[in-house]
Design a protein around this motif. Structure first.
Motif, PDB file in Angstrom:
ATOM      1  N   VAL A 228     -15.347  27.385  11.309  1.00  0.00           N
ATOM      2  CA  VAL A 228     -16.159  26.529  12.203  1.00  0.00           C
ATOM      3  C   VAL A 228     -16.960  25.443  11.481  1.00  0.00           C
ATOM      4  O   VAL A 228     -17.801  24.800  12.106  1.00  0.00           O
ATOM      5  CB  VAL A 228     -17.142  27.397  13.038  1.00  0.00           C
ATOM      6  CG1 VAL A 228     -16.387  28.351  13.946  1.00  0.00           C
ATOM      7  CG2 VAL A 228     -18.115  28.164  12.142  1.00  0.00           C
ATOM      8  N   TYR A 229     -16.707  25.191  10.206  1.00  0.00           N
ATOM      9  CA  TYR A 229     -17.608  24.313   9.465  1.00  0.00           C
ATOM     10  C   TYR A 229     -17.760  22.912  10.061  1.00  0.00           C
ATOM     11  O   TYR A 229     -18.895  22.414  10.170  1.00  0.00           O
ATOM     12  CB  TYR A 229     -17.211  24.214   7.984  1.00  0.00           C
ATOM     13  CG  TYR A 229     -18.331  23.593   7.182  1.00  0.00           C
ATOM     14  CD1 TYR A 229     -19.433  24.354   6.818  1.00  0.00           C
ATOM     15  CD2 TYR A 229     -18.345  22.238   6.876  1.00  0.00           C
ATOM     16  CE1 TYR A 229     -20.503  23.797   6.142  1.00  0.00           C
ATOM     17  CE2 TYR A 229     -19.406  21.667   6.201  1.00  0.00           C
ATOM     18  CZ  TYR A 229     -20.481  22.443   5.833  1.00  0.00           C
ATOM     19  OH  TYR A 229     -21.546  21.881   5.192  1.00  0.00           O
ATOM     20  N   PRO A 230     -16.680  22.218  10.447  1.00  0.00           N
ATOM     21  CA  PRO A 230     -16.871  20.883  11.029  1.00  0.00           C
ATOM     22  C   PRO A 230     -17.803  20.891  12.247  1.00  0.00           C
ATOM     23  O   PRO A 230     -18.581  19.952  12.452  1.00  0.00           O
ATOM     24  CB  PRO A 230     -15.451  20.459  11.410  1.00  0.00           C
ATOM     25  CG  PRO A 230     -14.587  21.190  10.432  1.00  0.00           C
ATOM     26  CD  PRO A 230     -15.255  22.540  10.279  1.00  0.00           C
ATOM     27  N   THR A 231     -17.737  21.962  13.033  1.00  0.00           N
ATOM     28  CA  THR A 231     -18.621  22.091  14.192  1.00  0.00           C
ATOM     29  C   THR A 231     -20.076  22.173  13.753  1.00  0.00           C
ATOM     30  O   THR A 231     -20.971  21.614  14.402  1.00  0.00           O
ATOM     31  CB  THR A 231     -18.261  23.346  15.006  1.00  0.00           C
ATOM     32  OG1 THR A 231     -16.877  23.331  15.296  1.00  0.00           O
ATOM     33  CG2 THR A 231     -19.050  23.402  16.298  1.00  0.00           C
ATOM     34  N   ASP A 232     -20.320  22.861  12.639  1.00  0.00           N
ATOM     35  CA  ASP A 232     -21.677  22.983  12.117  1.00  0.00           C
ATOM     36  C   ASP A 232     -22.208  21.633  11.650  1.00  0.00           C
ATOM     37  O   ASP A 232     -23.384  21.324  11.830  1.00  0.00           O
ATOM     38  CB  ASP A 232     -21.708  23.992  10.962  1.00  0.00           C
ATOM     39  CG  ASP A 232     -23.116  24.238  10.448  1.00  0.00           C
ATOM     40  OD1 ASP A 232     -23.932  24.780  11.211  1.00  0.00           O
ATOM     41  OD2 ASP A 232     -23.412  23.869   9.294  1.00  0.00           O
ATOM     42  N   VAL A 233     -21.348  20.809  11.059  1.00  0.00           N
ATOM     43  CA  VAL A 233     -21.762  19.463  10.638  1.00  0.00           C
ATOM     44  C   VAL A 233     -22.177  18.643  11.854  1.00  0.00           C
ATOM     45  O   VAL A 233     -23.221  17.975  11.856  1.00  0.00           O
ATOM     46  CB  VAL A 233     -20.626  18.746   9.869  1.00  0.00           C
ATOM     47  CG1 VAL A 233     -21.002  17.290   9.585  1.00  0.00           C
ATOM     48  CG2 VAL A 233     -20.330  19.471   8.555  1.00  0.00           C
ATOM     49  N   VAL A 234     -21.362  18.700  12.900  1.00  0.00           N
ATOM     50  CA  VAL A 234     -21.688  17.970  14.137  1.00  0.00           C
ATOM     51  C   VAL A 234     -23.010  18.472  14.701  1.00  0.00           C
ATOM     52  O   VAL A 234     -23.872  17.673  15.101  1.00  0.00           O
ATOM     53  CB  VAL A 234     -20.548  18.129  15.172  1.00  0.00           C
ATOM     54  CG1 VAL A 234     -20.980  17.580  16.531  1.00  0.00           C
ATOM     55  CG2 VAL A 234     -19.290  17.413  14.689  1.00  0.00           C
ATOM     56  N   LYS A 235     -23.203  19.779  14.728  1.00  0.00           N
ATOM     57  CA  LYS A 235     -24.457  20.355  15.228  1.00  0.00           C
ATOM     58  C   LYS A 235     -25.659  19.834  14.447  1.00  0.00           C
ATOM     59  O   LYS A 235     -26.675  19.439  15.030  1.00  0.00           O
ATOM     60  CB  LYS A 235     -24.409  21.891  15.136  1.00  0.00           C
ATOM     61  CG  LYS A 235     -25.698  22.578  15.575  1.00  0.00           C
ATOM     62  CD  LYS A 235     -25.850  23.951  14.970  1.00  0.00           C
ATOM     63  CE  LYS A 235     -26.111  23.907  13.492  1.00  0.00           C
ATOM     64  NZ  LYS A 235     -27.447  23.338  13.133  1.00  0.00           N
ATOM     65  N   SER A 236     -25.543  19.817  13.128  1.00  0.00           N
ATOM     66  CA  SER A 236     -26.670  19.390  12.290  1.00  0.00           C
ATOM     67  C   SER A 236     -27.031  17.926  12.526  1.00  0.00           C
ATOM     68  O   SER A 236     -28.213  17.586  12.650  1.00  0.00           O
ATOM     69  CB  SER A 236     -26.348  19.626  10.810  1.00  0.00           C
ATOM     70  OG  SER A 236     -26.276  21.001  10.513  1.00  0.00           O
ATOM     71  N   VAL A 237     -26.020  17.044  12.577  1.00  0.00           N
ATOM     72  CA  VAL A 237     -26.333  15.617  12.750  1.00  0.00           C
ATOM     73  C   VAL A 237     -26.885  15.344  14.144  1.00  0.00           C
ATOM     74  O   VAL A 237     -27.728  14.455  14.323  1.00  0.00           O
ATOM     75  CB  VAL A 237     -25.116  14.705  12.452  1.00  0.00           C
ATOM     76  CG1 VAL A 237     -24.657  14.874  11.010  1.00  0.00           C
ATOM     77  CG2 VAL A 237     -23.969  14.926  13.426  1.00  0.00           C
ATOM     78  N   ILE A 238     -26.442  16.100  15.142  1.00  0.00           N
ATOM     79  CA  ILE A 238     -26.987  15.959  16.500  1.00  0.00           C
ATOM     80  C   ILE A 238     -28.450  16.402  16.526  1.00  0.00           C
ATOM     81  O   ILE A 238     -29.310  15.737  17.121  1.00  0.00           O
ATOM     82  CB  ILE A 238     -26.166  16.800  17.511  1.00  0.00           C
ATOM     83  CG1 ILE A 238     -24.784  16.192  17.731  1.00  0.00           C
ATOM     84  CG2 ILE A 238     -26.916  16.951  18.826  1.00  0.00           C
ATOM     85  CD1 ILE A 238     -24.771  14.901  18.499  1.00  0.00           C
ATOM     86  N   GLN A 239     -28.755  17.504  15.865  1.00  0.00           N
ATOM     87  CA  GLN A 239     -30.105  18.055  15.927  1.00  0.00           C
ATOM     88  C   GLN A 239     -31.120  17.235  15.138  1.00  0.00           C
ATOM     89  O   GLN A 239     -32.315  17.265  15.467  1.00  0.00           O
ATOM     90  CB  GLN A 239     -30.103  19.511  15.460  1.00  0.00           C
ATOM     91  CG  GLN A 239     -29.403  20.437  16.441  1.00  0.00           C
ATOM     92  CD  GLN A 239     -29.554  21.899  16.085  1.00  0.00           C
ATOM     93  OE1 GLN A 239     -29.511  22.288  14.921  1.00  0.00           O
ATOM     94  NE2 GLN A 239     -29.724  22.736  17.091  1.00  0.00           N
ATOM     95  N   VAL A 240     -30.699  16.516  14.112  1.00  0.00           N
ATOM     96  CA  VAL A 240     -31.639  15.691  13.349  1.00  0.00           C
ATOM     97  C   VAL A 240     -31.595  14.232  13.777  1.00  0.00           C
ATOM     98  O   VAL A 240     -32.339  13.401  13.249  1.00  0.00           O
ATOM     99  CB  VAL A 240     -31.390  15.792  11.821  1.00  0.00           C
ATOM    100  CG1 VAL A 240     -31.503  17.232  11.353  1.00  0.00           C
ATOM    101  CG2 VAL A 240     -30.040  15.199  11.424  1.00  0.00           C
ATOM    102  N   ASP A 241     -30.758  13.913  14.769  1.00  0.00           N
ATOM    103  CA  ASP A 241     -30.642  12.534  15.245  1.00  0.00           C
ATOM    104  C   ASP A 241     -31.947  12.080  15.895  1.00  0.00           C
ATOM    105  O   ASP A 241     -32.641  12.875  16.538  1.00  0.00           O
ATOM    106  CB  ASP A 241     -29.497  12.449  16.263  1.00  0.00           C
ATOM    107  CG  ASP A 241     -29.002  11.022  16.471  1.00  0.00           C
ATOM    108  OD1 ASP A 241     -29.336  10.153  15.643  1.00  0.00           O
ATOM    109  OD2 ASP A 241     -28.270  10.795  17.455  1.00  0.00           O
ATOM    110  N   ASP A 242     -32.275  10.813  15.720  1.00  0.00           N
ATOM    111  CA  ASP A 242     -33.517  10.267  16.271  1.00  0.00           C
ATOM    112  C   ASP A 242     -33.473  10.267  17.793  1.00  0.00           C
ATOM    113  O   ASP A 242     -32.487   9.849  18.400  1.00  0.00           O
ATOM    114  CB  ASP A 242     -33.733   8.843  15.743  1.00  0.00           C
ATOM    115  CG  ASP A 242     -35.100   8.299  16.137  1.00  0.00           C
ATOM    116  OD1 ASP A 242     -35.185   7.546  17.125  1.00  0.00           O
ATOM    117  OD2 ASP A 242     -36.087   8.638  15.458  1.00  0.00           O
TER     118      ASP A 242
END
Length: 297
Positions: A228-242
Motif C-alpha cells: 500500500v505504499y503509494p497510497t500512504d504517500v497520497v495520504k501524507s501529501v493530502i494531510q499536509v496540504d495547505d
C-alpha cells in the motif's frame, strides 16, 4: 479474563512496542514524502534518508526524530486495542467451532475488517503526526527547524478545528487512509498467519518460539507497506496540504500530479525508511502481543 479484554490489553502493549521501535523511521519517511519539489536547477531539501537524518539531528537533536510521537502515543492504546480486538471478534465469527484454527484466507478477511475499524482512529492521529513531522520539511529552504507552525499535537488539533472546517478537518485524508488500512491490514495478518503456519509446518502454530514470531511479524509488516505504499504517500501529501491554497483537489488529483511531476518514483518517496521501520517495529508489535496475550491465560 474475556477474549476481548485479552486482545485489548495485548494489542495495547504491542502497539506501544511498535511505536517506540518505529517512530524515528516514520519521521524520516514523512519528511521525504512531504518535502516540496525543488526549483529548477536547485537540489531537493533532502537528498535521501541518510541526509534527512543528518539534517534533523543537526537542527533538532535526537528529539527531532521523535517529533509527532505525542499524537500516536496518546492514541496507540485505542488504535491497537481496536485493531486486535476487531480482528479477534472476526476470528470468532469465522471459526467453524471454538478454538479451531483459521485459514490464511480467513485471516486476510479478519485483517481487512480490522482495517475498516481502525481507519477512523488512524486518520486524525495521522494528520496530527504528519503535520508535526513535516512542518520543518515544508519550509522553503535553509535549516530544518526554520518553519514552526505548530507547538505540539494539541496545537495542531486546535488550529485544524478552528480554521479548517471543524471536526471534518481532522478527517482530511480519510479515503486514502481507508485505502491504506483495509488492504494493508489484510496483507499484514494474512502474511503473518501464512508465515506462522509455514514455520510450524501446519495450522497449529501454538508451539512456535519467539524467534519465529519475530521473523513472521517483521516480514508481515514489510508485506503491509509493500502492498500500500503509494497510497500512504497520497495520504501524507493530502494531510499536509495547505487548507486555504491547496495543491490537490483530492486523492486522485494528488496521485495524478505526483505521477506527472515525478513519475512512479514520486509514489515511493520515503519507501526505504518505511521498510526499514516496518520489520523491527512489527516484529516488536507481534511479539509483544503474543507474549502478553499468552501470559493472560
Amino acid at each position: 479474563m474475556g477474549e476481548v479484554v485479552k486482545d485489548l490489553t495485548a494489542g495495547t502493549v504491542g502497539g506501544a512496542a511498535q511505536l517506540v521501535c518505529g517512530h524515528p523511521f516514520d519521521t524520516i519517511k514523512v519528511k521525504l514524502q512531504s518535502q516540496p519539489n525543488p526549483l529548477p536547477g536547485q537540489p531537493p531539501k533532502f537528498s535521501g534518508a541518510i541526509d534527512a537524518v543528518k539534517q534533523t539531528l543537526a537542527a533538532e537533536g535526537a528529539g527531532g526524530l521523535y517529533k509527532g510521537m505525542g499524537a500516536p502515543l496518546a492514541t496507540v492504546a485505542a488504535f491497537n486495542a481496536v485493531l486486535f480486538a476487531v480482528r479477534g471478534q472476526m476470528e470468532t465469527l469465522l471459526r467453524s467451532q471454538p478454538g479451531a484454527p483459521l485459514t490464511v484466507g480467513q485471516q486476510v478477511i479478519c485483517g481487512a475488517g480490522a482495517g475498516v475499524a481502525v481507519s477512523f482512529l488512524a486518520c486524525p492521529t495521522e494528520l496530527i503526526k504528519c503535520r508535526l513531522q513535516a512542518q520543518s520539511a515544508m519550509g522553503d529552504s535553509g535549516s530544518v527547524g526554520a518553519t514552526v507552525k505548530y507547538g505540539g499535537p494539541l496545537d495542531v488539533a486546535k488550529q485544524v478545528l478552528r480554521s479548517e472546517g471543524g471536526t471534518r478537518g481532522l478527517f482530511k485524508g480519510l479515503v486514502p487512509t481507508m485505502a491504506r488500512e483495509i488492504p494493508g491490514n489484510a496483507a499484514l495478518f494474512g502474511a503473518y498467519e501464512a508465515l506462522k503456519q509455514f514455520f510450524a509446518g501446519g495450522q497449529d502454530t501454538s508451539g512456535l518460539g519467539r524467534g519465529s514470531l519475530i521473523v513472521a511479524g517483521g516480514l508481515a509488516g514489510a508485506a503491509f507497506w509493500a502492498s500500500v505504499y503509494p497510497t500512504d504517500v497520497v495520504k501524507s501529501v493530502i494531510q499536509v496540504d495547505d487548507y486555504k491554497n491547496p495543491k490537490f483537489s483530492g486523492s486522485i488529483d494528488a496521485f495524478r500530479k505526483i505521477l506527472a511531476s515525478e513519475g512512479v518514483k514520486g509514489l515511493y518517496r520515503g519507501f526505504g525508511p518505511a521498510m526499514a521501520r516496518s520489520v523491527p517495529a512489527n516484529a516488536a508489535c507481534f511479539l509483544a502481543y503474543e507474549v502478553t496475550r499468552s501470559s493472560l491465560g
